[in-house]
Design an enzyme around this catalytic site. Structure first.
Site, PDB file in Angstrom:
ATOM      1  N   CYS A  73       0.841  -1.197   0.000  1.00 47.51           N
ATOM      2  CA  CYS A  73       0.000   0.000   0.000  1.00 47.51           C
ATOM      3  C   CYS A  73       0.881   1.254   0.000  1.00 47.51           C
ATOM      4  CB  CYS A  73      -0.875  -0.016   1.249  1.00 47.51           C
ATOM      5  SG  CYS A  73      -1.919   1.430   1.383  1.00 47.51           S
ATOM      6  N   CYS A  79      -0.950   5.879   7.056  1.00 49.59           N
ATOM      7  CA  CYS A  79      -2.322   5.480   7.375  1.00 49.59           C
ATOM      8  C   CYS A  79      -2.337   4.647   8.657  1.00 49.59           C
ATOM      9  CB  CYS A  79      -2.868   4.663   6.205  1.00 49.59           C
ATOM     10  SG  CYS A  79      -4.504   3.995   6.503  1.00 49.59           S
ATOM     11  N   CYS A 160      -7.659   0.486  -1.059  1.00 53.14           N
ATOM     12  CA  CYS A 160      -7.185  -0.051   0.210  1.00 53.14           C
ATOM     13  C   CYS A 160      -7.084  -1.560   0.076  1.00 53.14           C
ATOM     14  CB  CYS A 160      -8.161   0.315   1.331  1.00 53.14           C
ATOM     15  SG  CYS A 160      -7.819  -0.547   2.876  1.00 53.14           S
ATOM     16  N   GLN A 269     -17.893 -10.303  13.416  1.00 60.24           N
ATOM     17  CA  GLN A 269     -16.447 -10.510  13.320  1.00 60.24           C
ATOM     18  C   GLN A 269     -15.997  -9.971  11.965  1.00 60.24           C
ATOM     19  OE1 GLN A 269     -14.769 -11.597  15.866  1.00 60.24           O
ATOM     20  NE2 GLN A 269     -16.218 -12.739  17.136  1.00 60.24           N
ATOM     21  N   GLU A 319     -26.204 -11.235  26.073  1.00 59.41           N
ATOM     22  CA  GLU A 319     -25.548 -10.145  25.346  1.00 59.41           C
ATOM     23  C   GLU A 319     -26.098  -8.826  25.885  1.00 59.41           C
ATOM     24  OE1 GLU A 319     -23.338  -9.339  22.696  1.00 59.41           O
ATOM     25  OE2 GLU A 319     -24.202  -7.345  22.996  1.00 59.41           O
ATOM     26  N   ASP A 366     -16.899 -14.537  24.806  1.00 56.33           N
ATOM     27  CA  ASP A 366     -16.212 -13.750  23.775  1.00 56.33           C
ATOM     28  C   ASP A 366     -16.342 -12.274  24.158  1.00 56.33           C
ATOM     29  OD1 ASP A 366     -15.080 -12.737  21.484  1.00 56.33           O
ATOM     30  OD2 ASP A 366     -16.717 -13.352  20.149  1.00 56.33           O
ATOM     31  N   CYS A 393     -10.039 -10.688  22.089  1.00 57.80           N
ATOM     32  CA  CYS A 393      -9.381  -9.770  21.150  1.00 57.80           C
ATOM     33  C   CYS A 393      -8.281  -8.997  21.863  1.00 57.80           C
ATOM     34  CB  CYS A 393     -10.397  -8.826  20.512  1.00 57.80           C
ATOM     35  SG  CYS A 393     -11.339  -7.895  21.718  1.00 57.80           S
TER      36      CYS A 393
HETATM   37  C1  LIG Z   1     -16.180  -9.485  20.678  1.00 63.73           C
HETATM   38  S1  LIG Z   1     -17.894  -9.214  20.545  1.00 63.73           S
HETATM   39  C2  LIG Z   1     -18.449 -10.877  20.341  1.00 63.73           C
HETATM   40  C3  LIG Z   1     -19.794 -11.085  19.727  1.00 63.73           C
HETATM   41  C4  LIG Z   1     -20.114 -12.501  19.250  1.00 63.73           C
HETATM   42  N1  LIG Z   1     -19.637 -13.524  20.129  1.00 63.73           N
HETATM   43  C5  LIG Z   1     -19.607 -12.732  17.842  1.00 63.73           C
HETATM   44  O1  LIG Z   1     -18.776 -13.612  17.649  1.00 63.73           O
HETATM   45  O2  LIG Z   1     -20.088 -12.062  16.912  1.00 63.73           O
HETATM   46  C6  LIG Z   1     -18.275  -8.796  22.171  1.00 63.73           C
HETATM   47  C7  LIG Z   1     -19.725  -8.632  22.468  1.00 63.73           C
HETATM   48  O3  LIG Z   1     -19.852  -8.248  23.847  1.00 63.73           O
HETATM   49  C8  LIG Z   1     -20.947  -7.381  23.952  1.00 63.73           C
HETATM   50  N2  LIG Z   1     -20.809  -6.638  25.206  1.00 63.73           N
HETATM   51  C9  LIG Z   1     -19.976  -5.598  25.453  1.00 63.73           C
HETATM   52  N3  LIG Z   1     -20.139  -5.171  26.722  1.00 63.73           N
HETATM   53  C10 LIG Z   1     -21.082  -5.964  27.287  1.00 63.73           C
HETATM   54  C11 LIG Z   1     -21.687  -6.012  28.569  1.00 63.73           C
HETATM   55  N4  LIG Z   1     -21.344  -5.151  29.520  1.00 63.73           N
HETATM   56  N5  LIG Z   1     -22.615  -6.966  28.817  1.00 63.73           N
HETATM   57  C12 LIG Z   1     -22.957  -7.840  27.849  1.00 63.73           C
HETATM   58  N6  LIG Z   1     -22.438  -7.842  26.611  1.00 63.73           N
HETATM   59  C13 LIG Z   1     -21.517  -6.903  26.313  1.00 63.73           C
HETATM   60  C14 LIG Z   1     -20.871  -6.521  22.702  1.00 63.73           C
HETATM   61  O4  LIG Z   1     -22.125  -5.930  22.424  1.00 63.73           O
HETATM   62  C15 LIG Z   1     -20.430  -7.562  21.662  1.00 63.73           C
HETATM   63  O5  LIG Z   1     -21.542  -8.121  21.017  1.00 63.73           O
END
Ligand SMILES: C[S@@+](CC[C@H](N)C(=O)[O-])C[C@H]1O[C@@H](n2cnc3c(N)ncnc32)[C@H](O)[C@@H]1O
Length: 448
Positions: A73, A79, A160, A269, A319, A366, A393
């Protein structure tokens, strides 16, 4: 009085920071050197305008790493979208694997077994992004692109190499489109989201769009086959511009015969192919049988819950974002999944103590970058599932939480994988499998 910039100096690079800068120690001081790789000898130009001069830029390479490659790039280095294009892709993955191991080591976990790797095509993978927009007359007008590294300036992009091809193909046309609107200086951002059926562009506008603006956006959407949205305020204010009733975006998990529907602003994701493999790996690790009940915390739109439901007796997804919970439930219905239920809950709310974690034999987490320590404390004192998969992450919080799980003598770390979700950036996605230790004295865990 202006401080004079420090003079350039020669340095040997020993390592790489978590965000891809070379590390060097010169006269007892640690320097973070942009553009330098481990094993290289470089001329370091100290970066000005910083309180500390421990930041520098590699101005000249005296010796090159064998892992260095030519970034494809032209704006790499300026960037802020990528940090590692100058490092061969395999070496990037090794760096991420090493960073994960070091994070674990810092927490006292010495992992000697292999770290598995999930990887796919490293270019044009990014299906979600926020592009900054800025009117800069002395640079020719509207600039559209990612922010520069360490600054709020926009790097103008006409192409990009990491963004989804459907977005790459229209990048060059975006400045002209914004400039043609009645309020070009009042468009600070365009959010992009690419599904397998369509691509959406959301134009944040700080002043109302005129009828003529709507006509121009509509024309652009029609010609380029894009879903066009306007956003006057927060996420709730997003309105379709073209077509008036746009379809939801989609992605598939073919191994589980699932199609997910999501909104342009929903969390998904970023990398479709790596996500497919990551879901497959984690579901495989969890060895889910027809008697298992799985709890999926931070479940989003059910990316892991619905595949798990194909195998389990029941899945409970939790969630925090109510719009994602609703989509998860609808995705279950649209895919004919009847054994998954979803709840909206703030999993970081201290008041959550009133909520009993559901009994489960399998747990999947997650969480966001902050990790899930408080949630895990409740797991240890609650359902203690036999297998626990943790998708992360942020290696630092994964390591911290792994330490908690293993030090509690309740779990031992059994598998570790690094997923190359964000090639060419310094972001690290990983996953770990923990097995409950049923007899801590012997370190023996129940099988199955
Ligand atoms: C890394 S993402 C993972 C989502 C899902 N597992 C996927 O693979 O698409 C983290 C998730 O945690 C949720 N999240 C963040 N803070 C939170 C909270 N305080 N209580 C519940 N969920 C939460 C976000 O909305 C998001 O959907």
């Amino acid at each position: 009085m202006k401080r004079r910039p420090a003079a350039p100096f020669t340095a040997e690079i020993e390592g790489l920071t978590h965000d891809g800068r070379g590390i060097s120690r010169v006269e007892g001081k640690v320097w973070f050197v942009e553009g330098a790789l481990p094993g290289e000898t470089v001329l370091v130009r100290p970066m000005r305008g910083r309180r500390s001069y421990s930041l520098g830029r590699a101005e000249k390479l005296f010796s090159e790493s064998s892992e260095r490659c030519t970034p494809c790039c032209p704006v790499f280095g300026t960037c802020g979208g990528c940090a590692l294009q100058h490092l061969e892709h395999n070496a990037q993955v090794n760096f991420k694997r090493q960073t994960l191991l070091e994070a674990l080591q810092k927490e006292g976990i010495a992992w000697t077994a292999p770290v598995e790797v999930i990887s796919a095509e490293p270019w044009h993978y990014r299906r979600k992004a926020r592009l900054g927009v800025r009117l800069v007359p002395k640079k020719g007008g509207i600039l559209v692109g990612f922010r520069e590294r360490h600054s709020s300036y926009i790097t103008p992009l006409t192409t990009c190499p990491v963004i989804h091809p459907s977005v790459d193909s229209i990048l060059a046309a975006l400045p002209e489109l914004v400039e043609s609107l009645s309020v070009p200086s009042r468009i600070p951002q365009i959010e992009v989201a690419a599904g397998e059926n369509a691509t959406a562009l959301i134009f944040r506008h700080l002043s109302p769009l005129t009828e003529e603006d709507v006509a121009k956006l509509t024309h652009f959407g029609r010609v380029n086959n894009m879903l066009m949205y306007g956003q006057a305020n927060g996420p709730d204010s997003i309105q379709p511009v073209y077509p008036p009733d746009p379809a939801l975006l989609q992605y598939a998990l073919p191994d589980f015969s699932l199609t997910f529907y999501f909104r342009a602003t929903s969390f998904v994701q970023v990398n479709a192919l790596v996500n497919q493999q990551l879901v497959g790996t984690v579901i495989d690790w969890l060895a889910i049988g027809p008697d298992d009940r799985l709890l999926d915390l931070f479940c989003g739109i059910g990316n892991f819950s619905l595949p798990a439901a194909r195998l389990a007796r029941q899945v409970i997804g939790v969630e925090g974002d109510a719009t994602l919970v609703q989509l998860a439930a609808e995705n279950a219905r649209w895919n004919g999944v009847k054994n998954a239920v979803f709840e909206a809950r703030d999993l970081f709310d201290p008041e959550l103590n009133h909520w009993r974690l559901p009994e489960c034999s399998r747990l999947l987490l997650d969480p966001p970058r902050t990790g899930a320590l408080e949630v895990l404390k409740r797991v240890i004192n609650g359902p203690k599932p036999q297998l626990l998969a943790y998708v992360s992450c942020n290696p630092a919080t994964l390591a911290r939480d792994a330490r908690f799980l293993t030090e509690s003598q309740s779990y031992r770390l059994e598998r570790l994988t690094v997923a190359d979700m964000f090639p060419h950036t310094a972001h690290i996605e990983s996953a770990a499998l923990f097995r409950r230790v049923d007899n801590p004295g012997t370190g023996v865990s129940e099988k199955g």
